[in-house]
Design a protein around this motif. Structure first.
Motif, PDB file in Angstrom:
ATOM      1  N   THR A 176       1.210  -4.947  -9.979  1.00 14.35           N
ATOM      2  CA  THR A 176       2.032  -5.967  -9.333  1.00 14.35           C
ATOM      3  C   THR A 176       1.339  -7.312  -9.508  1.00 14.35           C
ATOM      4  O   THR A 176       0.117  -7.411  -9.306  1.00 14.35           O
ATOM      5  N   VAL A 177       2.106  -8.343  -9.849  1.00 15.80           N
ATOM      6  CA  VAL A 177       1.542  -9.691  -9.937  1.00 15.80           C
ATOM      7  C   VAL A 177       1.281 -10.207  -8.524  1.00 15.80           C
ATOM      8  O   VAL A 177       2.172 -10.182  -7.672  1.00 15.80           O
ATOM      9  N   ARG A 178       0.035 -10.668  -8.294  1.00 18.35           N
ATOM     10  CA  ARG A 178      -0.339 -11.185  -6.979  1.00 18.35           C
ATOM     11  C   ARG A 178      -0.261 -12.711  -7.031  1.00 18.35           C
ATOM     12  O   ARG A 178       0.783 -13.244  -7.416  1.00 18.35           O
ATOM     13  N   TYR A 179      -1.307 -13.408  -6.702  1.00 19.37           N
ATOM     14  CA  TYR A 179      -1.287 -14.871  -6.679  1.00 19.37           C
ATOM     15  C   TYR A 179      -1.986 -15.386  -7.934  1.00 19.37           C
ATOM     16  O   TYR A 179      -2.864 -14.735  -8.469  1.00 19.37           O
ATOM     17  N   GLN A 205      -3.545 -13.180 -10.889  1.00 18.25           N
ATOM     18  CA  GLN A 205      -4.113 -11.909 -10.461  1.00 18.25           C
ATOM     19  C   GLN A 205      -3.091 -10.768 -10.519  1.00 18.25           C
ATOM     20  O   GLN A 205      -1.908 -10.960 -10.310  1.00 18.25           O
ATOM     21  N   VAL A 248      -2.555  -6.571  -9.073  1.00 15.38           N
ATOM     22  CA  VAL A 248      -2.943  -5.504  -8.155  1.00 15.38           C
ATOM     23  C   VAL A 248      -2.396  -4.202  -8.719  1.00 15.38           C
ATOM     24  O   VAL A 248      -1.291  -4.174  -9.263  1.00 15.38           O
ATOM     25  N   ARG A 266       5.350 -14.122  -8.421  1.00 13.06           N
ATOM     26  CA  ARG A 266       4.704 -13.276  -7.422  1.00 13.06           C
ATOM     27  C   ARG A 266       5.526 -12.013  -7.161  1.00 13.06           C
ATOM     28  O   ARG A 266       6.740 -12.099  -6.958  1.00 13.06           O
ATOM     29  N   GLY A 267       4.875 -10.868  -7.173  1.00 17.47           N
ATOM     30  CA  GLY A 267       5.566  -9.621  -6.837  1.00 17.47           C
ATOM     31  C   GLY A 267       6.216  -8.922  -8.019  1.00 17.47           C
ATOM     32  O   GLY A 267       6.737  -7.815  -7.874  1.00 17.47           O
ATOM     33  N   THR A 268       6.171  -9.541  -9.199  1.00 17.74           N
ATOM     34  CA  THR A 268       6.748  -8.908 -10.394  1.00 17.74           C
ATOM     35  C   THR A 268       5.937  -7.670 -10.781  1.00 17.74           C
ATOM     36  O   THR A 268       4.712  -7.697 -10.759  1.00 17.74           O
ATOM     37  N   GLU A 269       6.639  -6.596 -11.169  1.00 15.83           N
ATOM     38  CA  GLU A 269       5.938  -5.391 -11.616  1.00 15.83           C
ATOM     39  C   GLU A 269       5.762  -5.404 -13.132  1.00 15.83           C
ATOM     40  O   GLU A 269       6.692  -5.757 -13.868  1.00 15.83           O
ATOM     41  N   LEU A 305       5.690  -8.150   0.098  1.00 13.00           N
ATOM     42  CA  LEU A 305       6.263  -7.358  -1.003  1.00 13.00           C
ATOM     43  C   LEU A 305       5.517  -6.045  -1.168  1.00 13.00           C
ATOM     44  O   LEU A 305       6.033  -5.090  -1.725  1.00 13.00           O
ATOM     45  N   ARG A 306       4.264  -6.018  -0.705  1.00 13.70           N
ATOM     46  CA  ARG A 306       3.490  -4.782  -0.685  1.00 13.70           C
ATOM     47  C   ARG A 306       2.147  -5.050  -0.018  1.00 13.70           C
ATOM     48  O   ARG A 306       1.671  -6.185  -0.005  1.00 13.70           O
ATOM     49  N   ARG A 326      11.862  -1.383  -3.699  1.00 15.14           N
ATOM     50  CA  ARG A 326      12.165  -2.717  -4.212  1.00 15.14           C
ATOM     51  C   ARG A 326      13.550  -3.218  -3.792  1.00 15.14           C
ATOM     52  O   ARG A 326      13.721  -4.377  -3.407  1.00 15.14           O
ATOM     53  N   ARG A 377      14.763 -10.554   0.958  1.00 10.82           N
ATOM     54  CA  ARG A 377      14.454 -11.853   0.353  1.00 10.82           C
ATOM     55  C   ARG A 377      15.705 -12.707   0.208  1.00 10.82           C
ATOM     56  O   ARG A 377      15.669 -13.915   0.440  1.00 10.82           O
ATOM     57  N   VAL A 435       1.575 -10.454  -1.469  1.00 17.77           N
ATOM     58  CA  VAL A 435       1.319  -9.307  -2.352  1.00 17.77           C
ATOM     59  C   VAL A 435      -0.136  -8.899  -2.176  1.00 17.77           C
ATOM     60  O   VAL A 435      -1.039  -9.634  -2.578  1.00 17.77           O
TER      61      VAL A 435
END
Lengths: 304, 304, 304
Positions: free
Chosen positions: A72-75, A78, A80, A125-128, C219-220, C227, C234, C248
Motif C-alpha cells: 500500500t502506498v503510504r506518505y 513510502q 507498507v 495515498r492508499g493505492t495498492e 485506509l488501513r 476497499r 471517502r 495509511v
C-alpha cells in the motif's frame, strides 16, 4: 495453463479481491453448464468478496484464497506491506490511481529496510501495488508471481468440472491475517453440517519437500491438525497411488488458522503443491506437482 | 494418586489427545455410578476429542485441558516443538511409529538451539514424541512430566464425585494455540445458558506464589478477566477458609484466551495449583496445594 | 467539554470498566429525553460492562471503547502493564485498595525497564492504577490522559443527540487485546442484520496526519478493511465538505480486529481524530479535529 495465466494477471491484494471475484463468478457462469454437477453459487452481500459453490450433498469443503500479497502506498514515496511479500530493489510493481496506470519499481533502503518506489510521479495515498505478472511456462514448470494462490484457485476450479458432492469456497484476506474464513466456516457448518476441510493452497519447497515429487500433505505447520483426520487423508492418498509428499513444519499458516480457532469443530488438512521463490515475482511450481494436486483433490473429495 | 500417575503416563500431545479422551470416557463410565449426580456425557462426533459432562442445572463450567506439550519428528533427525516444552540434551522422549516403540533422547544444538534426537534408527516423519513419565511421590509432593495439566484433569474428575450442578469440560490443543474451547464455549452457552467459567489448570511458582501455600486464584496473566467476577471468587474463597494465593502476571495464557475472545460473554478466572520446573519432565506440585485446589473447586461450584 | 472532562477522570482500565459503564448509563437516562430519537438501551447481564444503544432502523453500528490503559500492582512494588501505556519515571498514578485512596508515582528502572511505584505504603496485590487526570483546555486544543478513548465515547454520546437510525455500542478490553466486540458484533448482526461498522476511536499524529487538518479516515493500519466499503466512506466525506485526512499505517489496531476476525461479514472503517503524546498523561487533540469528527459521524450515519 491459459486460465492460470489469466488468474495470475488479475490484481487482488488482500482487501481488494473484488476484480478476481468478478472474474471467477463470470468463469463459473460460463463453464458450469459443462460440469458434471451444477453447483449452487453463493456470492455478494453477506459473503463480501467471497464465493461458495455447493455441489450435491457435501461432506467436505475446499478453501482456496483469492487474495495475494502486495503493497500500500503510504506518505511521500513510502510503501507498507500487504501480507509478507519478498522485497528487493528493482521488482516491478503495477497499480492504478485516479491519475491513471502505474508501472513503477520497488526500492528497499539498504540501511533501514524502508520500502519505497521509483516512479515518474507521486502515487496517491492508499493505492495498492502488486507484482507485475511475467508468466513463464516450460515443459516442466510454470513460473509467475502469485502462483500462491492462483494455482490453488485454478485447482479448485478444475476440480469443479467433475465434482459431485462437496463445497468449494473462495476466501479473502488470507495473506494478511484472515477475516473471511471465520464466517464462511460458520455458514457452511450451520447450513450444510460440513466440518471436514481441505486447504487448497501452495506451500514451500524445503529440505524435506522437493519439486516434482508430488503434491504435499501437510502433517503440521504453525498449527497442528487433528491426527485422526490427517491419518484418514494419508490412507486415501496411499491407496490412490498418486505421488505425494509429507510436510512437517513449525511455522507458516493458512486459511486453516481460522478453521482451527473458530467456534465450529472443523477438521482440516493442508493439501497443495510446493513452490520455490516463495512470495517473489518468480514463484515456480513443477507441473508434475500441479497434476498430482488436482488428482489428489479429485480422489479426496470422493472418498473423505 | 494412582489415577494421577495413570493420567501422566498416557501420551496426548496437542492434536493427538484421543488416547487420553478414551481413558477419561472409560473412567467416567466406570466411576459415575458412585458419584452423587449422574452427568450427561457429550463426546465424539462434533466434539472431536473433547468431552463435556453436564451435572444437574449448571451455572458454571470448569475447563481442564487434556493435551500436553511435546515434539514432532521433522526431516532427518530434526524435531519441532508442540507447544512450549523446556529443552535440554538428554531428556528421554517416547513415542511409536509403524516400526514400533521409541525410547530416545532429546538433543539440543549448543550453537543453533536446533532440536534433534538420538536413537538407534530414524523415526518416521510426523511421529509425535512426549516426555517419558517418571512419576515420583513423597509425603509432601508429586513430581512428573505433564502435571500440567493431568493434575487439572485429575482435580476435575475428583470434583465430579460430589458435583451437583455444573459442567466439566475437557478440552484439546491448549498447549498449542487452542482450537476447541471456542466451540465448547459456544455450545455450552447456547445450550445451557452458562457463561461463568473456571479454568482448571496448573500455574507457576514465582516470587509471589509459593509451593505449599494453597491453590492460586489468578487476578490476571497475559489477559485480564472481568474484575467483578474475580472479586466474587475471592470473596467465596476468603469465606471458605481454604488456603489460597493471589497471582498477578503480565504473561502466560490458558483456555481462558478462547473464552475471552469468543463471541459469547464469558466470565472466567484461572484457579489452580502452582508448579515448579514448568514444562520439564520434572514438574513438581505440593500436595497441600492439590488438596486446596480440589476443595476450592468444590466450594466455588456450589456457591458461584 | 465538561462532559469530556468528567469522562477522562473516571478510572476504567481494561477489565474494570464498570464505573464508566455506570456513568454512561446514568448520562443516557438523563439526556435521552432531549434526543431526537429515544434509543433502546441494552446493558447488564449478558452484555457484561458493555452498552448497546439502538436508534430507529439501524444500518450502521458505531463502536467506541470505554476502557483505558493502566497498570496492575504485582508483587512487592512491581507493576505490570494494562495495554500499552507510555512509561516515564514520575508519572502520577491513582487508584484505590482496601486501605484507601492511592496517589503515587511511577518508577522505571533505567537498566531493566522494570516498572514500580513510589508510595508511602505497599499497595495491595492486583490493585489497578491509572494516570491521574490533569485536564487542560485552550481555545485550540484539549489535553488529558485518556482522550483515547474518552473522546470517542464523547463523540458517540454527542452523536446520539441527533441520531435517527443506527447503533452506538460501547465496548470493553480494547486496550488489552479485546474481548467484547466479538459478542457485541455477533449480537448486533444476528438481531438487527447490521454489518456496517465505524470504529470511533483516536489515532496518531504522524508525518502524514497533522493536528488541526480534520478527522482521520484510516485506509488501513495493521489490518486492511474491504476497499469497496472504505471508498463509499471517502465519497460521502468528500461530498460533505467536512475537513478530513487519509491515514495509511502498517501497525496499530482497534476494535476493528474483532470485527475483522469474527464469524460475521462486517465491513468496518476507523474514523477518528488524531492525537499527539499517545498513551501518555498528556494526550492532546486539536479542537478542529474534534469538531470535524462529530460532524463526519453525523453525515456518515445518515448516508451509509
Amino acid at each position: 495453463m491459459e486460465l492460470l495465466h489469466t488468474l495470475c494477471r488479475i490484481p487482488a491484494p488482500s482487501g481488494h479481491e473484488a476484480p478476481l471475484t468478478e472474474f471467477v463468478l463470470r468463469y463459473v457462469a460460463e463453464q458450469a453448464p459443462s460440469w458434471r454437477v451444477q453447483p449452487t453459487v453463493l456470492a455478494g452481500g453477506e459473503f463480501q468478496d467471497c464465493i461458495i459453490l455447493v455441489f450435491g450433498k457435501p461432506r467436505t469443503a475446499v478453501f482456496a484464497h483469492l487474495d495475494s500479497i502486495g503493497f500500500t502506498v503510504r506518505y511521500g514515496k513510502q510503501l507498507v506491506r500487504i501480507g509478507g511479500p519478498d522485497v528487493e530493489t528493482g521488482y516491478r510493481l503495477v497499480g492504478r490511481d485516479e491519475q491513471g496506470e502505474i508501472d513503477c519499481t520497488l526500492t528497499v533502503d539498504e540501511k533501514t529496510g524502508a520500502l519505497g518506489y521509483e516512479f515518474s510521479r507521486e502515487i496517491e495515498r492508499g493505492t495498492e501495488l502488486t507484482f507485475r505478472c511475467d508468466f513463464r511456462e516450460t515443459d516442466e514448470s510454470v513460473q509467475s508471481c502469485y502462483l500462491d494462490n492462483r494455482l490453488g484457485v485454478w485447482a479448485a476450479l478444475r476440480l469443479c468440472e467433475t465434482l459431485e458432492h462437496g463445497i468449494v469456497a473462495f476466501s479473502c484476506w488470507e495473506e494478511h491475517g484472515g477475516g473471511s474464513v471465520a464466517y464462511l466456516a460458520d455458514y457452511i457448518y450451520k447450513k450444510y453440517g460440513v466440518r471436514q476441510a481441505l486447504v487448497c493452497d501452495i506451500t514451500w519447497v524445503t529440505e524435506g519437500v522437493h519439486a516434482g515429487q508430488g503434491c504435499v500433505i501437510s502433517l503440521r505447520d504453525s498449527l497442528i491438525p487433528r491426527r485422526s483426520y490427517v491419518e484418514r487423508i494419508r490412507q486415501i492418498a496411499r491407496a490412490s497411488g498418486i505421488p505425494h509428499q509429507l510436510e512437517v513444519e513449525g511455522s507458516g499458516g493458512s486459511d486453516a488458522k481460522e478453521l482451527q480457532h473458530g467456534a465450529q469443530p472443523w477438521d482440516w488438512c493442508f493439501v497443495g503443491a510446493p513452490e520455490d521463490n516463495v512470495h517473489t515475482p518468480d514463484e515456480i511450481v513443477h507441473k508434475a506437482d500441479i497434476d498430482s494436486m488436482l488428482r489428489l483433490y479429485q480422489v479426496l473429495m470422493r472418498e473423505l
